[in-house]
Design a protein around this motif. Structure first.
Motif, PDB file in Angstrom:
ATOM      1  N   SER A   1      -4.638  10.892   1.440  1.00 52.41           N
ATOM      2  CA  SER A   1      -5.214   9.737   2.130  1.00 52.41           C
ATOM      3  C   SER A   1      -6.642  10.014   2.568  1.00 52.41           C
ATOM      4  O   SER A   1      -6.997  11.148   2.903  1.00 52.41           O
TER       5      SER A   1
ATOM      6  N   LYS B   1      -7.616   1.404   4.660  1.00 51.04           N
ATOM      7  CA  LYS B   1      -6.812   2.465   4.073  1.00 51.04           C
ATOM      8  C   LYS B   1      -7.367   2.828   2.706  1.00 51.04           C
ATOM      9  O   LYS B   1      -7.954   1.992   2.023  1.00 51.04           O
TER      10      LYS B   1
ATOM     11  N   MET C   1      -6.135   5.772  -0.634  1.00 49.79           N
ATOM     12  CA  MET C   1      -5.223   6.846  -1.031  1.00 49.79           C
ATOM     13  C   MET C   1      -5.341   7.099  -2.525  1.00 49.79           C
ATOM     14  O   MET C   1      -5.508   6.158  -3.318  1.00 49.79           O
TER      15      MET C   1
ATOM     16  N   HIS D   1      -3.169   8.806  -5.679  1.00 49.91           N
ATOM     17  CA  HIS D   1      -1.841   9.252  -6.100  1.00 49.91           C
ATOM     18  C   HIS D   1      -2.027  10.136  -7.331  1.00 49.91           C
ATOM     19  O   HIS D   1      -2.445   9.642  -8.390  1.00 49.91           O
TER      20      HIS D   1
ATOM     21  N   ARG E   1      -6.020  -1.574  -6.679  1.00 49.01           N
ATOM     22  CA  ARG E   1      -5.331  -0.389  -7.199  1.00 49.01           C
ATOM     23  C   ARG E   1      -5.742  -0.180  -8.655  1.00 49.01           C
ATOM     24  O   ARG E   1      -5.615  -1.088  -9.488  1.00 49.01           O
TER      25      ARG E   1
ATOM     26  N   GLU F   1      -6.210   3.644  -4.748  1.00 47.93           N
ATOM     27  CA  GLU F   1      -6.098   2.314  -4.142  1.00 47.93           C
ATOM     28  C   GLU F   1      -6.764   2.332  -2.772  1.00 47.93           C
ATOM     29  O   GLU F   1      -6.851   3.374  -2.111  1.00 47.93           O
ATOM     30  N   TYR F   2      -7.237   1.174  -2.368  1.00 49.92           N
ATOM     31  CA  TYR F   2      -7.934   1.088  -1.087  1.00 49.92           C
ATOM     32  C   TYR F   2      -7.857  -0.335  -0.553  1.00 49.92           C
ATOM     33  O   TYR F   2      -7.675  -1.298  -1.299  1.00 49.92           O
TER      34      TYR F   2
ATOM     35  N   GLN G   1       0.190  12.630  -2.737  1.00 49.96           N
ATOM     36  CA  GLN G   1      -0.670  11.575  -2.219  1.00 49.96           C
ATOM     37  C   GLN G   1      -1.675  12.161  -1.234  1.00 49.96           C
ATOM     38  O   GLN G   1      -1.310  12.976  -0.375  1.00 49.96           O
TER      39      GLN G   1
ATOM     40  N   PHE H   1       0.832  -1.202   0.000  1.00 47.45           N
ATOM     41  CA  PHE H   1       0.000   0.000   0.000  1.00 47.45           C
ATOM     42  C   PHE H   1       0.869   1.256   0.000  1.00 47.45           C
ATOM     43  O   PHE H   1       1.830   1.369   0.766  1.00 47.45           O
ATOM     44  N   GLY H   2       0.519   2.187  -0.856  1.00 50.34           N
ATOM     45  CA  GLY H   2       1.209   3.474  -0.928  1.00 50.34           C
ATOM     46  C   GLY H   2       2.475   3.468  -1.755  1.00 50.34           C
ATOM     47  O   GLY H   2       3.027   4.534  -2.039  1.00 50.34           O
ATOM     48  N   GLN H   3       2.951   2.309  -2.164  1.00 55.56           N
ATOM     49  CA  GLN H   3       4.191   2.204  -2.936  1.00 55.56           C
ATOM     50  C   GLN H   3       3.855   1.897  -4.389  1.00 55.56           C
ATOM     51  O   GLN H   3       3.720   0.748  -4.800  1.00 55.56           O
TER      52      GLN H   3
END
Length: 543
Positions: A121, A109, A111, A113, A78, A153-154, A119, A30-32
């Protein structure tokens, strides 16, 4: 209509393996987000795609909590949004079965991008849970600042008390999918079978390591111990005359096969159709309702005396059918089970799902000495049934089969304007599983609609010197065609209904009056007459 085939059908039993939740080799973090994904401006395999699923990852596990079992489901998705037409992919809607908290939604989560690397959230406060009806709810959240080139993405989780059928996993959507993966983590005390439904054109090939892959124009499917992956799946577009696209999307279903109880002994949950019938016959929400008089005694005590003066089975069936459909409101939900309450209580509350209504009709017919059997059905929107695989979640509706005048008749008591022998249109899905609690041998039956539907229209019209067309239109509606006409005529003999219909093509049309005939006689054609005028229907030119 493009023809699809189920070319991959696997049925296998899981065996106990090392827990997957201890592994960390998930397909994304997540987040990457990889730089190349953020810079992507079009999807090379389908440059017309408005968006693409970069990765879709799910994990299901069953946990022993005291004296009960719980399903824990996590989902990480994603999506790359490429065009404005794909902005709706940022509106997330997640349905779940919320009746008596059988399933609960958990936001983890989310986010977005942006193309510039920023980013944003979301928090749990951004997720709203809305109740759809007494049984289902949806969780909703929307990403802000959506723009072409962004990625959303979530992650969310679902906790469920219902472990017999797990949430099915879809590998394909209306946008392309680069990577879709589902993993399952079951302890040693439960075994599941799985059924993978693939698409046409896939063939088995060997990779460089000797592993078997299934490749074709619809992607590459691989599976190993408790891990199922489909890569490079194309978008599935809606097509005319297809009852549900879900029948043709690659997906996988899971059903509980065995439970090994701590005290010893293995409980067989599923094996073949007779065993499945025996199992659901023991469910409080199914078999008890049909077989135990205490569950329906008040209904029969009220209605059985009212058929004392009726001599034929047809008259009795029509009376029970009409009483239930006019006194008990169908709540619009198809189901093959009741929801906890006994039929007596459901009858008193005056509202029921399809199974509850048809169960009431079943017990009345049975107690009246009329031979009747439950029929399990998958509605057209729910998907096709596969006769080879005794998986319970194939079905979502229950109707009844009886015999009248030496001919089989399907009964489906969900509409007061539909005559007996006319199942609801969603139930017309080709086949159904007829249950037989006496022989313990369920059988498949064909389900075909009565083919007498027709609209016969007679016009008496006159065109005057100013170009106005006026006169009357008399219509006889038969079969399924009569049902919506009766519904539209309930208030004003169809005057408003036909005013709207004519106005769609002739804005200046005026329906002067209307009348209807045979409105309550459901097994007879329904007649209606309109007197109307169409100003400027013709242009006057010379003579």
């Amino acid at each position: 209509m493009r023809r699809f085939l189920y070319c991959l059908l696997f049925l296998a039993c899981f065996i106990a393996l090392s827990p997957l939740h201890a592994q960390s080799d998930t397909p994304m973090k997540f987040g990457q987000v990889p730089v190349q994904d953020l810079k992507m401006v079009s999807y090379e395999a389908d440059t017309t795609a408005p968006a693409v699923v970069l990765c879709d990852f799910g994990n299901a596990s069953v946990e022993d909590i005291g004296n009960t079992y719980k399903l824990y489901w996590t989902h990480h998705k994603r999506i790359k949004i490429l065009k404005k037409e794909g902005f709706d992919q940022a509106n997330i809607i997640i349905p779940f079965y919320s009746y008596e908290n059988r399933e609960t939604f958990g936001f983890e989560k989310a986010m977005i991008h942006l193309p510039n690397g920023k980013q944003i959230s979301l928090s749990s406060k951004d997720a709203v849970v809305e109740k759809i009806d007494n049984y289902y709810s949806v969780a909703k959240f929307t990403f802000p600042q959506v723009t072409e080139g962004c990625i959303v993405e979530y992650i969310y989780n679902i906790r469920s008390a219902y472990i017999n059928e797990l949430r099915e996993w879809f590998f394909q959507f209306d946008i392309p999918v680069v990577h879709s993966e589902i993993r399952v983590d079951f302890p040693q005390f439960v075994d599941y079978i799985f059924l993978f439904q693939g698409n046409e054109g896939m063939t088995a090939v060997k990779d460089s390591d000797g592993n078997t892959l299934y490749k074709g124009k619809n992607g590459t499917f691989t599976f190993g111990p408790r891990k199922f992956v489909l890569e490079n799946a194309p978008a599935m577009k809606e097509e005319a005359y297809v009852t549900t696209m879900d029948d043709y999307r690659a997906r996988i279903r899971f059903q509980l096969s065995d439970i090994a109880h701590p005290g010893g002994g293995v409980e067989k949950v599923m094996g073949d159709w007779p065993r499945l019938q025996k199992k659901i016959g023991e469910y409080a929400q199914f078999g008890n309702q049909l077989l135990k008089k205490a569950y329906y005694k008040k209904i029969t005590e009220l209605l059985l005396p009212q058929i004392a003066g009726l001599s034929t089975d047809r008259e009795k069936i029509k009376f029970f059918y009409a009483y239930l459909t006019t006194h008990i409101r169908w709540d619009g939900n198809f189901s093959m089970f009741t929801h906890e309450k006994k039929l007596n209580e459901i009858f008193e509350q005056g509202e029921a799902n399809s199974a509850e209504l048809n169960m009431m009709l079943y017990v009345l017919l049975k107690e009246a000495g009329i031979k009747v059997a439950p029929v399990l059905i998958s509605t057209r929107g729910h998907g096709k049934m596969m006769m080879e695989h005794p998986i319970l979640d194939q079905f979502n509706h229950m109707a009844l089969l009886t015999e009248l005048d030496n001919k089989p008749m399907l009964l489906d008591a969900t509409d007061p304007l539909r005559p007996i022998g006319y199942p609801s249109i969603p139930a017309l899905n080709g086949i159904g599983l007829k249950l037989d609690f006496e022989s313990d041998k369920p059988t498949w039956i064909n389900i075909a609609p009565p083919r007498d539907g027709a609209d016969v229209i007679t016009f008496h019209l006159q065109l005057d010197a100013e170009g106005t067309l006026s006169g009357s239109m008399v219509t006889a509606h038969k079969g399924y065609n009569a049902i919506p006409e009766r519904r539209g005529a309930s208030d004003d003999h169809g005057k408003k209904l036909w005013q709207n219909r004519l106005a769609e093509r002739y804005p200046e049309a005026v329906v002067l009056n209307a009348k209807s005939g045979n409105l309550p006689l459901l097994e007879s054609p329904y007649y209606d007459t309109r007197v109307f005028s169409l100003p400027t229907a013709a242009q006057v030119s010379g003579d």
